[in-house]
Design a protein around this motif. Structure first.
Motif, PDB file in Angstrom:
ATOM      1  N   SER A 107      14.100  -6.859  12.038  1.00 32.09           N
ATOM      2  CA  SER A 107      14.038  -6.212  10.724  1.00 32.09           C
ATOM      3  C   SER A 107      12.616  -5.753  10.413  1.00 32.09           C
ATOM      4  O   SER A 107      12.408  -4.646   9.899  1.00 32.09           O
ATOM      5  CB  SER A 107      14.530  -7.194   9.658  1.00 32.09           C
ATOM      6  N   ALA A 108      11.630  -6.588  10.733  1.00 28.30           N
ATOM      7  CA  ALA A 108      10.244  -6.189  10.507  1.00 28.30           C
ATOM      8  C   ALA A 108       9.843  -5.016  11.391  1.00 28.30           C
ATOM      9  O   ALA A 108       9.117  -4.109  10.952  1.00 28.30           O
ATOM     10  CB  ALA A 108       9.318  -7.375  10.752  1.00 28.30           C
ATOM     11  N   LEU A 109      10.317  -5.003  12.636  1.00 30.55           N
ATOM     12  CA  LEU A 109       9.978  -3.894  13.532  1.00 30.55           C
ATOM     13  C   LEU A 109      10.545  -2.574  13.040  1.00 30.55           C
ATOM     14  O   LEU A 109       9.937  -1.509  13.222  1.00 30.55           O
ATOM     15  CB  LEU A 109      10.500  -4.192  14.946  1.00 30.55           C
ATOM     16  N   LEU A 110      11.726  -2.615  12.417  1.00 29.75           N
ATOM     17  CA  LEU A 110      12.326  -1.382  11.914  1.00 29.75           C
ATOM     18  C   LEU A 110      11.700  -0.942  10.599  1.00 29.75           C
ATOM     19  O   LEU A 110      11.479   0.246  10.376  1.00 29.75           O
ATOM     20  CB  LEU A 110      13.841  -1.576  11.733  1.00 29.75           C
ATOM     21  N   GLY A 111      11.439  -1.880   9.715  1.00 28.00           N
ATOM     22  CA  GLY A 111      10.960  -1.513   8.387  1.00 28.00           C
ATOM     23  C   GLY A 111       9.481  -1.230   8.308  1.00 28.00           C
ATOM     24  O   GLY A 111       9.033  -0.463   7.451  1.00 28.00           O
ATOM     25  N   VAL A 112       8.683  -1.841   9.186  1.00 30.50           N
ATOM     26  CA  VAL A 112       7.225  -1.694   9.139  1.00 30.50           C
ATOM     27  C   VAL A 112       6.754  -0.966  10.397  1.00 30.50           C
ATOM     28  O   VAL A 112       7.167  -1.319  11.508  1.00 30.50           O
ATOM     29  CB  VAL A 112       6.546  -3.081   9.043  1.00 30.50           C
ATOM     30  N   PRO A 113       5.919   0.053  10.271  1.00 25.75           N
ATOM     31  CA  PRO A 113       5.357   0.718  11.464  1.00 25.75           C
ATOM     32  C   PRO A 113       4.338  -0.176  12.149  1.00 25.75           C
ATOM     33  O   PRO A 113       3.118  -0.041  11.956  1.00 25.75           O
ATOM     34  CB  PRO A 113       4.734   1.989  10.901  1.00 25.75           C
ATOM     35  N   VAL A 114       4.824  -1.111  12.957  1.00 26.46           N
ATOM     36  CA  VAL A 114       3.989  -2.193  13.473  1.00 26.46           C
ATOM     37  C   VAL A 114       2.813  -1.665  14.280  1.00 26.46           C
ATOM     38  O   VAL A 114       1.684  -2.150  14.158  1.00 26.46           O
ATOM     39  CB  VAL A 114       4.852  -3.161  14.316  1.00 26.46           C
TER      40      VAL A 114
ATOM     41  N   MET B 227      -2.121   8.859   7.734  1.00 22.79           N
ATOM     42  CA  MET B 227      -1.459   7.723   8.369  1.00 22.79           C
ATOM     43  C   MET B 227      -1.513   6.482   7.484  1.00 22.79           C
ATOM     44  O   MET B 227      -0.524   5.749   7.355  1.00 22.79           O
ATOM     45  CB  MET B 227      -2.115   7.424   9.723  1.00 22.79           C
ATOM     46  N   TRP B 228      -2.659   6.239   6.856  1.00 20.30           N
ATOM     47  CA  TRP B 228      -2.790   5.074   5.986  1.00 20.30           C
ATOM     48  C   TRP B 228      -1.784   5.121   4.843  1.00 20.30           C
ATOM     49  O   TRP B 228      -1.082   4.144   4.574  1.00 20.30           O
ATOM     50  CB  TRP B 228      -4.203   4.994   5.410  1.00 20.30           C
ATOM     51  N   LYS B 229      -1.719   6.242   4.166  1.00 17.88           N
ATOM     52  CA  LYS B 229      -0.850   6.344   2.992  1.00 17.88           C
ATOM     53  C   LYS B 229       0.621   6.170   3.367  1.00 17.88           C
ATOM     54  O   LYS B 229       1.362   5.434   2.699  1.00 17.88           O
ATOM     55  CB  LYS B 229      -1.078   7.687   2.299  1.00 17.88           C
ATOM     56  N   ILE B 230       1.049   6.847   4.417  1.00 20.34           N
ATOM     57  CA  ILE B 230       2.460   6.766   4.795  1.00 20.34           C
ATOM     58  C   ILE B 230       2.801   5.367   5.282  1.00 20.34           C
ATOM     59  O   ILE B 230       3.857   4.806   4.941  1.00 20.34           O
ATOM     60  CB  ILE B 230       2.773   7.832   5.857  1.00 20.34           C
ATOM     61  N   ASN B 231       1.941   4.765   6.070  1.00 18.39           N
ATOM     62  CA  ASN B 231       2.208   3.402   6.553  1.00 18.39           C
ATOM     63  C   ASN B 231       2.206   2.398   5.407  1.00 18.39           C
ATOM     64  O   ASN B 231       2.998   1.436   5.413  1.00 18.39           O
ATOM     65  CB  ASN B 231       1.172   3.005   7.600  1.00 18.39           C
ATOM     66  N   LEU B 232       1.349   2.592   4.415  1.00 16.86           N
ATOM     67  CA  LEU B 232       1.340   1.697   3.262  1.00 16.86           C
ATOM     68  C   LEU B 232       2.614   1.824   2.452  1.00 16.86           C
ATOM     69  O   LEU B 232       3.161   0.818   1.960  1.00 16.86           O
ATOM     70  CB  LEU B 232       0.122   1.996   2.382  1.00 16.86           C
ATOM     71  N   VAL B 233       3.123   3.037   2.288  1.00 18.32           N
ATOM     72  CA  VAL B 233       4.374   3.222   1.550  1.00 18.32           C
ATOM     73  C   VAL B 233       5.530   2.544   2.284  1.00 18.32           C
ATOM     74  O   VAL B 233       6.351   1.840   1.672  1.00 18.32           O
ATOM     75  CB  VAL B 233       4.645   4.727   1.347  1.00 18.32           C
ATOM     76  N   ARG B 234       5.623   2.723   3.580  1.00 15.05           N
ATOM     77  CA  ARG B 234       6.704   2.090   4.344  1.00 15.05           C
ATOM     78  C   ARG B 234       6.578   0.568   4.328  1.00 15.05           C
ATOM     79  O   ARG B 234       7.584  -0.143   4.239  1.00 15.05           O
ATOM     80  CB  ARG B 234       6.681   2.604   5.783  1.00 15.05           C
ATOM     81  N   THR B 235       5.353   0.060   4.397  1.00 13.62           N
ATOM     82  CA  THR B 235       5.161  -1.385   4.352  1.00 13.62           C
ATOM     83  C   THR B 235       5.525  -1.954   2.986  1.00 13.62           C
ATOM     84  O   THR B 235       6.173  -3.002   2.886  1.00 13.62           O
ATOM     85  CB  THR B 235       3.707  -1.727   4.697  1.00 13.62           C
ATOM     86  N   ALA B 236       5.116  -1.259   1.914  1.00 13.83           N
ATOM     87  CA  ALA B 236       5.447  -1.720   0.568  1.00 13.83           C
ATOM     88  C   ALA B 236       6.956  -1.703   0.320  1.00 13.83           C
ATOM     89  O   ALA B 236       7.478  -2.554  -0.406  1.00 13.83           O
ATOM     90  CB  ALA B 236       4.725  -0.858  -0.466  1.00 13.83           C
ATOM     91  N   ALA B 237       7.656  -0.744   0.924  1.00 16.79           N
ATOM     92  CA  ALA B 237       9.110  -0.690   0.737  1.00 16.79           C
ATOM     93  C   ALA B 237       9.813  -1.855   1.426  1.00 16.79           C
ATOM     94  O   ALA B 237      10.855  -2.325   0.945  1.00 16.79           O
ATOM     95  CB  ALA B 237       9.644   0.643   1.266  1.00 16.79           C
TER      96      ALA B 237
END
Length: 572
Positions: free
Chosen positions: A397-404, A439-449
């Motif tokens: 689940s973490a691998l799918l939801g977060v751009p690891v 990259m920072w902004k998009i990865n932060l949005v996906r991580t926060a979601a």
């Protein structure tokens, strides 16, 4: 047709050395300290790899034979899935396939050449299996050499048969499937035979690569059993040949006799040798409307290529739809949130980095939520047998939801350019800092979601196993914060992965490589300290982690923008 001549290479090298000896200027340029030390794989690589593998297994040998066989099954399964994708790509869409299409080389000869190269790469399966079986039989205080060699051969043949079966019958395997299997291998290898992981072993034995475990259990070195083992090896070899021929039937034209037919008339979009794009577009659109028109016959490997890569790219290019800017307001909710945070120049940069791909972040998030719900159910059940499966589901689940690993950015991926590898952004003025900020902004949005999903799942896990829900949720939150701190370092890695900063080593770059290794070690140490220390000390450690990541990102920016790296590198 000889594709490679070692004698020719030797003659060319001898001629170059003679030319260098005769010229003073060339001798000065060929000084040893000015040479580039390429990290090509030497012949000693495989033996060293086997020695390291044997040493690692010897350290963890007390975990038992069941654990070792489970690790071997996971390795062979992950390798079979990964190699099947590589085999399909080699025979259909690889640069070699397209290049040799213009040479007098038949599909049959190309298949033989590609298969020979491919089978040599599977030799490490036999070596790794031999090492594992040697430790298994050694633990039973039995002579192990011949038995390990025989069972390693059987394991290799079964794995190769699985590769050909997947390559011939299964298409569209996502690249995260072998990655997930390799991650599961790492977890099982280091977790050992814990009670939570023991129920997974029978499940692994049900896989084709795990069937050999039953043969090992029933093998007692009787003559009849040796004969049965030899018959199994022969049967596996026959299966490999049969499945290889089945895959060959989809590649070689002789097995599927359709031929590419040339058009009987001159295309109307070619007038006096000049390409009229508007006329060509009209003709392509008219062809789409004629649904009952018979399809143009293709060769076997071209049909398979169409199944793998989809329809022709030419129609998409000529339609010019890709020139229109992306409407972020029309995207699904997660992509729309990311677009709201981006400025107009950053949106254009994001479109370039994404390469016009369809955004599926919301689908990945939805999949992570479903898997997290399944993991929560496994945690709520509270049985030791479901704990390990729940941990694996939570990791997935973490691998799918977060751009690891920093996300998927096609523009930073290497592509072939005149026989070399170069990133797609190498021909465009892509600014390092702007691209990293996107990259920072998009990865932060996906991580926060995904963060609320992870917190709820960890809280349920903590309640189910007797610990406080807050402690479990705090651990997951600290993990998310450590990943957030790593985003600058990962964005620098997106640029570094397609350069020659670590492959073209010179004396001037050796300190840089050592400094990079030190940075990674310091960041890993600070991240582990953040996870292990109590709350009062975790925040200073987290600040140190973020400082190391930002400092490494800034230093690499200085190094990158001053032309110290080359965006063109040799393929491996």
């Amino acid at each position: 047709m000889r594709l490679y001549s070692l004698a020719l290479v030797w003659r060319l090298r001898r001629a170059v050395r003679q030319r260098v000896r005769k010229s003073k200027s060339l001798r000065r340029r060929a000084r040893w300290w000015r040479r580039s030390f390429k990290l090509d794989r030497p012949a000693i690589y495989e033996p060293l790899l086997i020695i390291v593998l044997a040493a690692i297994i010897a350290i963890h040998l007390e975990k038992g034979n069941a654990w070792l066989l489970a690790c071997l099954t996971l390795y062979c399964t992950a390798t079979a899935v990964m190699r099947s994708r590589q085999l399909q790509s080699l025979m259909t869409v690889s640069p070699e396939r397209l290049l040799f299409h213009f040479y007098p080389l038949s599909d049959t000869h190309f298949f033989r050449w590609g298969l020979q190269v491919f089978l040599w790469k599977t030799a490490r399966i036999w070596l790794a299996s031999g090492v594992a079986f040697a430790f298994v039989f050694e633990a039973q205080n039995e002579p192990w050499f011949w038995k390990a060699a025989a069972f390693a051969t059987l394991q290799w043949l079964v794995t190769v048969a699985a590769i050909f079966a997947l390559a011939a019958y299964v298409y569209g395997i996502h690249k995260w499937v072998p990655v997930g299997l390799y991650l599961a291998l790492i977890v099982v290898f280091y977790a050992g035979p814990l009670p939570y992981f023991a129920p997974i072993y029978p499940v692994l034995q049900a896989l084709p690569t795990g069937w050999i475990d039953f043969a090992i259990t029933a093998f007692h070195e009787r003559v009849s059993e040796w004969i049965a083992l030899m018959m199994l090896i022969v049967l596996a070899a026959v299966s490999v040949r049969t499945l290889a021929m089945r895959f060959r039937a989809r590649i070689v034209v002789g097995a599927a006799p359709e031929q590419v037919s040339e058009p009987a008339h001159e295309p109307k979009h070619q007038i006096m040798g000049v390409l009229n794009e508007d006329a060509q577009l009209d003709e392509l659109l008219e062809d789409e409307e004629e649904e009952d028109k018979p399809a143009r016959p293709q060769t076997a490997w071209q049909n398979l290529r169409l199944q793998l890569v989809g329809a022709s790219v030419g129609k998409h290019i000529l339609s010019r739809d890709w020139l229109a800017p992306r409407e972020w307001s029309m995207e699904p909710w997660l992509e729309r949130l990311a677009g709201l945070w981006l400025t107009e120049p950053e949106k254009r940069t994001a479109e370039f980095l994404l390469g016009g791909a369809v955004l599926r972040w919301h689908e990945l998030w939805r999949g992570s939520v479903i898997i997290a719900a399944a993991a929560s159910v496994l945690f709520v059940v509270g049985l030791p047998s479901t704990y390990a499966i729940g941990i694996l589901a939570a990791s997935l689940s973490a691998l799918l939801g977060v751009p690891v690993l920093g996300g998927n950015w096609p523009a930073t991926s290497p592509a072939r350019l005149s026989g070399k590898l170069s990133p797609l952004h190498g021909c465009f003025p892509l600014e390092y800092r702007t691209a990293c900020r996107v990259m920072w902004k998009i990865n932060l949005v996906r991580t926060a979601a995904w963060t609320p999903v992870g917190l709820l799942m960890s809280a349920l896990a903590g309640l189910s196993y007797g610990s406080a829900a807050g402690i479990a949720a705090w651990l997951v939150l600290k993990g998310v914060l450590v990943y957030t701190a790593s985003i600058p370092l990962l964005s620098a890695g997106q640029f570094s992965k397609s350069t020659n900063d670590t492959s073209n080593l010179r004396l001037a770059t050796l300190p840089l490589v050592g400094f990079a290794m030190l940075i990674v070690l310091m960041f890993a140490t600070a991240g582990i300290m953040t996870m292990a220390l109590p709350t009062g000390l975790a925040f200073p450690s987290l600040g140190m982690t973020l400082g190391i990541s930002l400092g490494a990102w800034w230093l690499y920016e200085r190094y990158y923008e001053r032309g110290q790296v080359d965006l063109v590198r040799e393929p491996k």
